[in-house]
Design a protein around this motif. Structure first.
Motif, short mmCIF file in Angstrom:
data_model
loop_
_atom_site.label_atom_id
_atom_site.label_comp_id
_atom_site.label_asym_id
_atom_site.label_seq_id
_atom_site.Cartn_x
_atom_site.Cartn_y
_atom_site.Cartn_z
N LEU A 29 -91.84 -3.70 22.64
CA LEU A 29 -92.13 -5.30 23.45
C LEU A 29 -90.44 -5.66 23.83
O LEU A 29 -90.18 -6.38 24.84
CB LEU A 29 -92.62 -6.23 22.44
N SER A 30 -89.62 -5.34 22.99
CA SER A 30 -88.06 -5.54 23.08
C SER A 30 -87.56 -5.07 24.69
O SER A 30 -86.92 -5.63 25.49
CB SER A 30 -87.08 -5.20 22.20
N LEU A 31 -87.94 -3.99 24.85
CA LEU A 31 -87.66 -3.05 26.24
C LEU A 31 -88.56 -3.55 27.43
O LEU A 31 -88.06 -3.98 28.41
CB LEU A 31 -88.02 -1.76 25.98
N GLU A 32 -89.71 -4.04 27.11
CA GLU A 32 -90.55 -4.65 28.35
C GLU A 32 -90.21 -5.97 28.64
O GLU A 32 -90.13 -6.35 29.75
CB GLU A 32 -91.89 -4.82 27.68
N LEU A 33 -89.71 -6.93 27.74
CA LEU A 33 -89.38 -8.23 28.00
C LEU A 33 -87.94 -8.55 27.98
O LEU A 33 -87.37 -9.60 28.42
CB LEU A 33 -89.98 -9.22 26.88
N GLN A 34 -86.98 -7.39 27.86
CA GLN A 34 -85.81 -7.57 27.82
C GLN A 34 -85.12 -8.59 26.80
O GLN A 34 -84.36 -9.38 27.61
CB GLN A 34 -85.16 -7.40 29.07
N VAL A 35 -85.78 -8.76 25.59
CA VAL A 35 -85.22 -9.75 24.86
C VAL A 35 -84.63 -9.01 23.45
O VAL A 35 -85.43 -7.95 23.19
CB VAL A 35 -86.03 -10.99 24.56
N SER A 36 -84.05 -9.56 22.60
CA SER A 36 -83.72 -9.06 21.31
C SER A 36 -84.78 -8.67 20.28
O SER A 36 -85.75 -9.71 20.26
CB SER A 36 -82.54 -9.92 20.76
N GLU A 37 -84.91 -7.91 19.36
CA GLU A 37 -85.91 -7.47 18.41
C GLU A 37 -85.93 -8.75 17.62
O GLU A 37 -87.08 -9.35 16.87
CB GLU A 37 -85.79 -6.19 17.82
N ALA A 38 -85.10 -9.54 17.31
CA ALA A 38 -84.95 -10.58 16.45
C ALA A 38 -85.62 -11.94 17.03
O ALA A 38 -86.39 -12.46 16.37
CB ALA A 38 -83.49 -10.98 16.19
N THR A 39 -85.33 -12.03 18.33
CA THR A 39 -86.24 -13.01 19.08
C THR A 39 -87.69 -12.80 19.06
O THR A 39 -88.37 -13.60 18.70
CB THR A 39 -85.73 -13.04 20.41
N LEU A 40 -88.04 -11.25 19.29
CA LEU A 40 -89.52 -11.17 19.28
C LEU A 40 -90.27 -11.36 17.94
O LEU A 40 -91.30 -11.76 18.00
CB LEU A 40 -89.72 -9.60 19.82
N ARG A 41 -89.49 -11.06 16.80
CA ARG A 41 -89.97 -11.10 15.57
C ARG A 41 -90.38 -12.72 15.26
O ARG A 41 -91.32 -12.99 14.78
CB ARG A 41 -88.91 -10.52 14.51
N THR A 42 -89.56 -13.36 15.74
CA THR A 42 -89.81 -14.81 15.64
C THR A 42 -91.11 -15.41 16.34
O THR A 42 -91.75 -15.94 15.93
CB THR A 42 -88.60 -16.02 16.14
N ASP A 43 -90.95 -14.74 17.63
CA ASP A 43 -92.37 -14.98 18.37
C ASP A 43 -93.45 -14.74 17.86
O ASP A 43 -94.51 -15.24 17.82
CB ASP A 43 -92.16 -14.37 19.93
N LEU A 44 -93.62 -13.21 17.40
CA LEU A 44 -94.44 -12.74 16.67
C LEU A 44 -94.91 -13.46 15.37
O LEU A 44 -96.15 -13.86 15.19
CB LEU A 44 -94.51 -11.25 16.36
N ASN A 45 -94.15 -13.82 14.66
CA ASN A 45 -94.45 -14.56 13.62
C ASN A 45 -95.11 -16.11 13.93
O ASN A 45 -96.19 -16.35 13.20
CB ASN A 45 -93.17 -14.75 12.54
N LEU A 46 -94.64 -16.70 14.74
CA LEU A 46 -95.31 -17.93 15.34
C LEU A 46 -96.73 -17.79 15.71
O LEU A 46 -97.38 -18.28 15.57
CB LEU A 46 -94.41 -18.46 16.27
N LEU A 47 -96.96 -16.65 16.74
CA LEU A 47 -98.07 -16.49 17.15
C LEU A 47 -99.19 -15.88 16.11
O LEU A 47 -100.34 -16.24 16.27
CB LEU A 47 -98.29 -15.44 18.32
N GLU A 48 -98.47 -15.41 15.04
CA GLU A 48 -99.59 -14.86 13.84
C GLU A 48 -99.97 -16.28 12.94
O GLU A 48 -101.29 -16.21 12.75
CB GLU A 48 -98.62 -14.16 13.04
N GLU A 49 -98.92 -17.27 12.97
CA GLU A 49 -99.47 -18.25 12.06
C GLU A 49 -100.33 -19.13 13.11
O GLU A 49 -101.18 -19.87 12.38
CB GLU A 49 -98.12 -19.20 11.98
N GLU A 50 -100.36 -18.86 14.31
CA GLU A 50 -101.42 -19.83 15.33
C GLU A 50 -102.77 -18.96 15.37
O GLU A 50 -103.57 -19.40 16.09
CB GLU A 50 -100.53 -20.16 16.78
N GLY A 51 -102.81 -17.63 14.72
CA GLY A 51 -104.03 -17.12 14.80
C GLY A 51 -104.34 -16.39 16.01
O GLY A 51 -105.37 -15.89 16.30
N ILE A 52 -103.26 -15.90 16.85
CA ILE A 52 -103.53 -15.33 18.14
C ILE A 52 -103.29 -13.66 17.93
O ILE A 52 -103.87 -12.89 18.85
CB ILE A 52 -102.50 -15.82 19.23
N LEU A 53 -102.43 -13.37 16.96
CA LEU A 53 -102.15 -11.86 16.86
C LEU A 53 -101.85 -11.69 15.29
O LEU A 53 -102.13 -12.46 14.50
CB LEU A 53 -100.93 -11.35 17.75
#
Length: 267
Positions: A29-53
């Motif tokens: 995902l980091s390569l696909e979106l060209q953002v840092s892995e740290a940023t992506l982990r924050t996004d993924l954690n938030l989306l998991e809290e919202e029940g989306i992933l």
């Protein structure tokens, strides 16, 4: 792809990627979106809290809710239709003031826009109505003054909306005078947002095909975030809301050039 994606746009692309591939690693995902892995982990954690992933070792998978909205889910049409009914009805009735003979209007599939359809049901104003809402089309089908066009696409369980862009070609053939749309949430820096990435893309096309965008936003939706933005604040011309909206929000909207109409719900 830009490295400066806004958070809501980045998360929308993240969900779209997971929808296509079912699962993905953080590195992928980091390569696909060209953002840092740290940023992506924050996004993924938030989306998991919202029940989306759901997070898995080294990545994430999309949960079934994003693909099929269960009938009992708080995101389902039937559940949303029962919320803030008085405010939505007043907002829908006020939207009638924007209509003129011979207009072509678009109405999205939101529960608030359905209240406008209920008011339109007996109108004697001749209009062409383009909608992505199954229930909206059914409300209007027996009025001889209305020429109703239902946008084609995918109908999913628990949703009253046509999703996807299979039938969106019609939006390139017409120019609507007005679009009436209601978001899942609104923030001044993100604009109109929704939780369903499939419906968001169609709403974006509807915004681009309208001369004037009228947002129907009850007071509970302000400063509420969601997955993806489909219209930045600069695309909005009018907002219809209820008296529960904070005065500072109304002032902020008006200062940005948006005309605000406020209605009082009838209890």
């Amino acid at each position: 792809m830009s490295k400066n994606l806004m958070a809501d746009e980045r998360r929308s692309l993240l969900i779209e990627y997971l929808t296509k591939h079912q699962r993905a690693t953080v590195k992928e995902l980091s390569l696909e979106l060209q953002v840092s892995e740290a940023t992506l982990r924050t996004d993924l954690n938030l989306l998991e809290e919202e029940g989306i992933l759901r997070r898995i070792h080294g990545g994430a998978v999309l949960v079934a809710q994003q693909q099929v909205v269960p009938a009992g889910s708080s995101f389902s049409f039937s559940a949303r239709e029962k919320k803030n009914t008085d405010e939505k009805a007043a907002i829908g009735q006020k939207a009638m003031d924007f209509l003129q003979e011979g207009q072509c209007i678009m109405i999205d599939a939101s529960t608030t826009a359905l209240e406008l359809a209920k008011s339109l049901k007996r109108t004697q104003i001749k209009l062409t109505v383009i909608t992505s809402g199954i229930y909206t089309a059914l409300e209007l089908k027996d009025n001889p003054y209305l020429h109703v066009i239902l946008i084609g696409g995918v109908l999913r369980m628990g949703s009253g909306a046509i999703e996807g862009t299979l039938g969106a070609g019609i939006l390139g053939e017409v120019r609507a005078d007005l679009l009436f749309t209601s978001p899942a949430g609104f923030k001044p820096d993100s604009g109109l947002m929704d939780f369903n990435v499939y419906e968001v893309e169609l709403k974006r096309r509807m915004v681009e095909s309208a001369d004037r965008v009228v947002a129907l936003i009850d007071s509970t939706k302000f400063n509420v975030g969601s997955i993806a933005s489909y219209a930045q604040s600069g695309k909005i011309h009018d907002v219809i809301t209820d008296t529960g909206t904070p005065p500072e929000m109304i002032r902020q909207l008006e200062e940005s050039g948006i005309r605000v109409s406020t209605v009082r719900a009838q209890r």
